[in-house]
Design a protein around this motif. Structure first.
Motif, PDB file in Angstrom:
ATOM      1  N   UNK A   8       0.855  -1.127   0.090  1.00 45.77           N
ATOM      2  CA  UNK A   8       0.072  -0.144  -0.071  1.00 45.77           C
ATOM      3  C   UNK A   8       0.958   1.173  -0.061  1.00 45.77           C
ATOM      4  N   UNK A   9       0.378   2.277  -0.638  1.00 46.02           N
ATOM      5  CA  UNK A   9       0.950   3.546  -0.789  1.00 46.02           C
ATOM      6  C   UNK A   9       1.402   4.273   0.574  1.00 46.02           C
ATOM      7  N   UNK A  10       0.586   3.712   1.672  1.00 46.11           N
ATOM      8  CA  UNK A  10       0.460   4.209   3.105  1.00 46.11           C
ATOM      9  C   UNK A  10       1.796   3.757   3.642  1.00 46.11           C
ATOM     10  N   UNK A  11       2.420   2.542   3.089  1.00 43.86           N
ATOM     11  CA  UNK A  11       3.374   2.125   3.960  1.00 43.86           C
ATOM     12  C   UNK A  11       4.996   2.665   3.385  1.00 43.86           C
ATOM     13  N   UNK A  12       4.893   3.918   3.139  1.00 45.79           N
ATOM     14  CA  UNK A  12       6.044   4.418   2.662  1.00 45.79           C
ATOM     15  C   UNK A  12       7.465   3.977   3.576  1.00 45.79           C
ATOM     16  N   UNK A  13       7.139   4.308   4.846  1.00 47.52           N
ATOM     17  CA  UNK A  13       8.318   3.837   5.757  1.00 47.52           C
ATOM     18  C   UNK A  13       8.864   2.447   5.548  1.00 47.52           C
ATOM     19  N   UNK A  14       8.138   1.613   5.508  1.00 45.11           N
ATOM     20  CA  UNK A  14       8.390   0.067   5.139  1.00 45.11           C
ATOM     21  C   UNK A  14       9.125  -0.078   3.777  1.00 45.11           C
ATOM     22  N   UNK A  15       8.495   0.584   2.855  1.00 39.70           N
ATOM     23  CA  UNK A  15       9.103   0.490   1.624  1.00 39.70           C
ATOM     24  C   UNK A  15      10.305   1.025   1.678  1.00 39.70           C
ATOM     25  N   UNK A  16      10.814   2.102   2.063  1.00 39.85           N
ATOM     26  CA  UNK A  16      12.154   2.717   2.366  1.00 39.85           C
ATOM     27  C   UNK A  16      12.910   1.838   2.833  1.00 39.85           C
ATOM     28  N   UNK A  17      12.571   1.197   3.962  1.00 38.01           N
ATOM     29  CA  UNK A  17      13.425   0.284   4.756  1.00 38.01           C
ATOM     30  C   UNK A  17      13.695  -0.982   3.710  1.00 38.01           C
ATOM     31  N   UNK A  56      17.704  -3.482   0.349  1.00 40.08           N
ATOM     32  CA  UNK A  56      18.033  -4.428  -1.086  1.00 40.08           C
ATOM     33  C   UNK A  56      19.272  -3.744  -1.966  1.00 40.08           C
ATOM     34  N   UNK A  57      19.781  -2.770  -1.306  1.00 36.74           N
ATOM     35  CA  UNK A  57      20.942  -2.258  -1.791  1.00 36.74           C
ATOM     36  C   UNK A  57      22.171  -3.009  -2.013  1.00 36.74           C
ATOM     37  N   UNK A  58      22.044  -4.313  -1.156  1.00 36.00           N
ATOM     38  CA  UNK A  58      23.348  -5.092  -1.325  1.00 36.00           C
ATOM     39  C   UNK A  58      22.990  -6.292  -2.217  1.00 36.00           C
ATOM     40  N   UNK A  59      21.820  -6.079  -3.140  1.00 34.73           N
ATOM     41  CA  UNK A  59      21.596  -6.853  -4.077  1.00 34.73           C
ATOM     42  C   UNK A  59      21.695  -6.577  -5.548  1.00 34.73           C
ATOM     43  N   UNK A  60      21.722  -7.228  -6.682  1.00 36.54           N
ATOM     44  CA  UNK A  60      21.839  -6.894  -8.039  1.00 36.54           C
ATOM     45  C   UNK A  60      20.304  -7.005  -8.670  1.00 36.54           C
ATOM     46  N   UNK A  61      19.107  -7.244  -7.794  1.00 32.40           N
ATOM     47  CA  UNK A  61      18.030  -7.311  -8.446  1.00 32.40           C
ATOM     48  C   UNK A  61      17.293  -6.084  -8.821  1.00 32.40           C
ATOM     49  N   UNK A  62      16.647  -6.173 -10.003  1.00 28.33           N
ATOM     50  CA  UNK A  62      15.673  -5.138 -10.436  1.00 28.33           C
ATOM     51  C   UNK A  62      14.540  -5.029  -9.706  1.00 28.33           C
ATOM     52  N   UNK A  63      14.169  -3.955  -9.220  1.00 32.16           N
ATOM     53  CA  UNK A  63      13.003  -3.758  -8.271  1.00 32.16           C
ATOM     54  C   UNK A  63      11.910  -2.780  -8.937  1.00 32.16           C
ATOM     55  N   UNK A  64      10.785  -3.242  -9.024  1.00 32.58           N
ATOM     56  CA  UNK A  64       9.476  -2.428  -9.568  1.00 32.58           C
ATOM     57  C   UNK A  64       8.557  -2.304  -8.448  1.00 32.58           C
TER      58      UNK A  64
END
Length: 472
Positions: A221-230, A235-243
């Motif tokens: 949900x768009x309301x979960x911004x803090x969780x999304x940012x976390x 995931x910065x330590x991975x090479x996965x493409x994120x959408x």
């Protein structure tokens, strides 16, 4: 009131299907070049069979054909029946354009009539054969590109499951969905038909690294911004493409697309399809076609005007207020078909056997000839040849309060004919259900507009007018 969705969506004609990224460069490249190459090659073979050599005019025509058909349309996801229809339909318009250019320039004299006739049927048959061959070869092309690319979805909710279903239903996809990650208890989750719950969000980064996940779809949900940012930080330590798969996508988007406002990324929820180059194409096609049609029907317009004058007293042209682009009032022209010219706050729709309709008016309405003066409205810029049919202002004020999304149809210019009219919703609408169905078709047109769809509607309108008797 329940929404009535079109049985036959405009997306099947306009070929603007929502696609899941295939991660499949080889198949995409083959699809892009296949149809143009087959059309050019079939012309070369026809020239060689007729003359024993490839002559310069045929070489030049092949280059022109390749240029106007490249890149080819993706057809792997279509049924065989729809594949054949789309190829024949596209070829009809390409051949018509080439014939017009050939006659207009005199260049057609350089070609043998036997060769051209042969190519007219050989070209689409070659396309159909090539597309069917590609379907047989597609699994082997996929194998050449290595194993499937693994993906996971974060958020086992409605839009996440919709994406999962789309991935599993897409043929020749290189995406292998491993499953979902979600922090909620299993009892609160939507059931997944194709994939299982793999773990909680805190376990996500480690799972991605250990299993070499290539695609991550965040369906939170768009309301979960803090969780999304976390999650993004983890995931910065991975090479996965994120959408992102925002929850706003479960709503009914009209021409949804990404863009930017003063450098800020935005996603449109409801927008006119006629922005930028699309608007230029739409207006140019309206002007060109209207001028051609008005030139061809000028004698008919004169005969109708004389017949109306002799049949009953009153003006030849009936002007009525309608809502146009952005809900602004416009004057729409029609040949007068009634003894009255109603344009007030309370307008009764024409009915079968309506005593207000004149003798010549009944004939005009039955054959849709009363709408012909609206080509002048098109040249004025008030209307378009294809678009939602304009309703009387009085009817608009009634239905905008009864039908959700009714006024969205006014994000474009009204049309002489439309997607609703060629699907059986032409003439009188006695019930709210019928008006709802008409509006649903109008919105379906806005979601899936293309020049190809407009041409399809125009052609189908001509065929329907010759036999349909629904309007009176």
């Amino acid at each position: 009131m329940a929404e009535v969705h079109p049985i036959f969506s405009a997306s099947t004609v306009s070929a603007r299907h929502a696609q899941v990224p295939l991660g499949n460069n080889m198949l995409s490249a083959v699809e892009a070049i296949l149809d143009p190459a087959v059309l050019a090659l079939s012309l070369w073979l026809v020239s060689a069979s007729v003359y024993g050599e490839l002559r310069p005019p045929y070489l030049i025509l092949a280059v022109i054909v390749f240029s106007i058909t490249f890149p080819g349309t993706s057809r792997l996801q279509s049924s065989v029946k729809l594949l054949i229809f789309n190829i024949l339909y596209s070829w009809f318009w390409v051949a018509l354009l080439l014939l017009f250019l050939g006659v207009a320039t005199g260049y057609i004299a350089e070609f043998s009539s036997h060769a051209l006739i042969t190519w007219l049927w050989a070209a689409p048959l070659s396309q159909i054969g090539a597309q069917l061959a590609l379907r047989s070869a597609a699994p082997y092309l996929l194998l050449l590109q290595g194993p499937p690319q693994r993906a996971i979805i974060v958020g086992m909710n409605e839009q996440g499951l919709a994406l999962a279903n789309r991935i599993h239903e897409t043929r020749y996809s290189k995406i292998a969905l491993s499953g979902f990650f979600d922090d909620r208890n299993p009892s609160r989750l939507h059931q997944a038909e194709h994939s299982s719950l793999l773990g909680r969000l805190r376990e996500l980064p480690e799972f991605v690294k250990e299993n070499r996940i290539q695609f991550i779809y965040l369906s939170l949900p768009m309301a979960s911004q803090p969780r999304i940012l976390h999650i993004l930080d983890e995931l910065k330590d991975t090479t996965a493409s994120i959408y992102f798969v925002p929850d706003m996508f479960i709503t009914d988007l009209i021409q949804g697309r990404s863009g930017a406002v003063c450098g800020t990324p935005v996603i449109s929820v409801c927008e006119s399809p006629f922005t930028g180059s699309n608007g230029i194409v739409k207006r140019a096609s309206d002007i060109i076609l209207s001028l051609i049609i008005l030139t061809l029907i000028a004698p008919l317009l004169l005969l109708i005007a004389i017949a109306i004058r002799l049949d009953s007293p009153g003006p030849i042209i009936f002007k009525q207020r309608r809502y146009g682009l952005d809900g602004e009032e416009i004057l729409v022209y029609k040949f007068r078909s009634m003894r009255v010219c109603e344009d007030g706050d309370n307008i009764r729709q024409a009915e079968k056997g309506d005593s207000r309709i004149t003798r010549i008016g009944a004939f005009l309405r039955k054959n849709s000839l009363d709408e012909l003066p609206q080509f002048v409205n098109v040249l004025q810029g008030r209307m378009s040849i294809v678009g939602p049919r304009p309703h009387a202002v009085a009817h608009n004020e009634i239905y905008r309060n009864l039908i959700k999304g009714y006024m969205i149809r006014h994000k474009v210019k009204p049309g002489i004919t439309g997607w609703a009219q060629v699907n059986g919703y032409r003439g009188e609408t006695r019930t709210l259900d019928k008006m709802q169905a008409r509006i649903d078709h109008d919105l379906d047109y806005l979601r899936n507009w293309s020049l190809r769809l407009d041409l399809h509607i125009i052609l189908k309108t001509v065929l329907i007018v010759l036999k349909d008797r629904a309007a009176y």
